[in-house]
Design a protein around this motif. Sequence first.
Motif, PDB file in Angstrom:
ATOM      1  N   LEU A  12       0.868  -1.165   0.000  1.00 13.29           N
ATOM      2  CA  LEU A  12       0.000   0.000   0.000  1.00 13.29           C
ATOM      3  C   LEU A  12       0.911   1.223   0.000  1.00 13.29           C
ATOM      4  O   LEU A  12       1.725   1.391   0.916  1.00 13.29           O
ATOM      5  CB  LEU A  12      -0.902   0.031   1.234  1.00 13.29           C
ATOM      6  N   PHE A  19      -5.535   7.651   5.464  1.00 16.97           N
ATOM      7  CA  PHE A  19      -6.148   6.815   4.442  1.00 16.97           C
ATOM      8  C   PHE A  19      -5.488   5.442   4.379  1.00 16.97           C
ATOM      9  O   PHE A  19      -6.163   4.418   4.338  1.00 16.97           O
ATOM     10  CB  PHE A  19      -6.085   7.477   3.060  1.00 16.97           C
ATOM     11  N   SER A  22      -6.439   3.304   7.363  1.00 16.67           N
ATOM     12  CA  SER A  22      -7.842   2.884   7.234  1.00 16.67           C
ATOM     13  C   SER A  22      -7.976   1.748   6.221  1.00 16.67           C
ATOM     14  O   SER A  22      -8.675   0.768   6.470  1.00 16.67           O
ATOM     15  CB  SER A  22      -8.719   4.053   6.796  1.00 16.67           C
ATOM     16  N   LEU A  23      -7.292   1.883   5.080  1.00 13.76           N
ATOM     17  CA  LEU A  23      -7.338   0.842   4.064  1.00 13.76           C
ATOM     18  C   LEU A  23      -6.719  -0.452   4.593  1.00 13.76           C
ATOM     19  O   LEU A  23      -7.279  -1.532   4.403  1.00 13.76           O
ATOM     20  CB  LEU A  23      -6.610   1.307   2.798  1.00 13.76           C
ATOM     21  N   GLU A  24      -5.597  -0.330   5.263  1.00 15.60           N
ATOM     22  CA  GLU A  24      -4.942  -1.514   5.834  1.00 15.60           C
ATOM     23  C   GLU A  24      -5.870  -2.234   6.805  1.00 15.60           C
ATOM     24  O   GLU A  24      -6.038  -3.455   6.735  1.00 15.60           O
ATOM     25  CB  GLU A  24      -3.650  -1.097   6.538  1.00 15.60           C
ATOM     26  N   GLU A  26      -9.153  -2.087   6.999  1.00 14.18           N
ATOM     27  CA  GLU A  26     -10.298  -2.628   6.259  1.00 14.18           C
ATOM     28  C   GLU A  26      -9.926  -3.937   5.561  1.00 14.18           C
ATOM     29  O   GLU A  26     -10.665  -4.918   5.612  1.00 14.18           O
ATOM     30  CB  GLU A  26     -10.794  -1.600   5.240  1.00 14.18           C
ATOM     31  N   LEU A  27      -8.784  -3.958   4.912  1.00 12.01           N
ATOM     32  CA  LEU A  27      -8.346  -5.169   4.203  1.00 12.01           C
ATOM     33  C   LEU A  27      -8.071  -6.313   5.179  1.00 12.01           C
ATOM     34  O   LEU A  27      -8.397  -7.459   4.900  1.00 12.01           O
ATOM     35  CB  LEU A  27      -7.108  -4.873   3.353  1.00 12.01           C
ATOM     36  N   LEU A  90      -4.896   4.616  -7.081  1.00 14.55           N
ATOM     37  CA  LEU A  90      -5.903   5.330  -6.298  1.00 14.55           C
ATOM     38  C   LEU A  90      -5.728   6.823  -6.506  1.00 14.55           C
ATOM     39  O   LEU A  90      -4.601   7.300  -6.609  1.00 14.55           O
ATOM     40  CB  LEU A  90      -5.705   5.067  -4.803  1.00 14.55           C
ATOM     41  N   LYS A 113     -10.845   7.609  -4.838  1.00 16.49           N
ATOM     42  CA  LYS A 113     -11.017   7.576  -3.379  1.00 16.49           C
ATOM     43  C   LYS A 113     -12.383   8.160  -3.049  1.00 16.49           C
ATOM     44  O   LYS A 113     -12.609   9.349  -3.201  1.00 16.49           O
ATOM     45  CB  LYS A 113      -9.917   8.372  -2.681  1.00 16.49           C
ATOM     46  N   PHE A 118     -12.938   1.266  -0.686  1.00 15.33           N
ATOM     47  CA  PHE A 118     -12.432   0.067  -0.010  1.00 15.33           C
ATOM     48  C   PHE A 118     -13.098  -1.192  -0.558  1.00 15.33           C
ATOM     49  O   PHE A 118     -12.434  -2.201  -0.819  1.00 15.33           O
ATOM     50  CB  PHE A 118     -12.643   0.142   1.503  1.00 15.33           C
ATOM     51  N   ILE A 121     -11.721  -1.918  -4.032  1.00 18.64           N
ATOM     52  CA  ILE A 121     -10.373  -2.490  -3.963  1.00 18.64           C
ATOM     53  C   ILE A 121     -10.437  -3.972  -3.622  1.00 18.64           C
ATOM     54  O   ILE A 121      -9.739  -4.792  -4.231  1.00 18.64           O
ATOM     55  CB  ILE A 121      -9.507  -1.712  -2.955  1.00 18.64           C
ATOM     56  N   GLN A 122     -11.273  -4.332  -2.675  1.00 22.45           N
ATOM     57  CA  GLN A 122     -11.407  -5.752  -2.306  1.00 22.45           C
ATOM     58  C   GLN A 122     -11.894  -6.579  -3.493  1.00 22.45           C
ATOM     59  O   GLN A 122     -11.391  -7.673  -3.748  1.00 22.45           O
ATOM     60  CB  GLN A 122     -12.351  -5.899  -1.114  1.00 22.45           C
TER      61      GLN A 122
END
Length: 145
Positions: A12, A19, A22-24, A26-27, A90, A113, A118, A121-122
């Motif tokens: 990432l 951001f 948060s992404l980390e 969430e993943l 992104l 974004k 999120f 991305i998944q």
Amino acid sequence: MKNHDNKVRLFLVDDNAVFIKSLELELMQNADFDIETYDTAKQCVENLSNEPDIIILDYHLDGIHKNTNNGLKTLIQIKALHPKMPVLILSTQDTIEVAVNCMHHRAFDYVVKSETAFMRIQKLIETIFHYQKMEKELNWYMDRV
């Protein structure tokens, strides 16, 4: 290329600390990834020997470090070293020109974004692994024909 624990390794790359964290998070909630985070393009490129499966790269990387490569230059650099590396770009920019330019330079996809970033991305990570599995099966078949 999975690491020794057979986890998917993600890079990432974003200079927005909130951001990226948060992404980390969430993943990690939805899958067991091995995630490495970087806030500059230089750090990302220097660590490509760690063999990420996917790189999620911010289009603008000059919020903190003004003299760093942006995401597009970094994408070009990554693709020169690893042509098959899936890279998701992104950006806060929701413009066709930027997206097309990234795709022209072989980004796997371009994600704005937003509140759905999120989830998107998944889904893209799942799609990448689906394509890679199909490619392996096709290669296996072609080797036997």
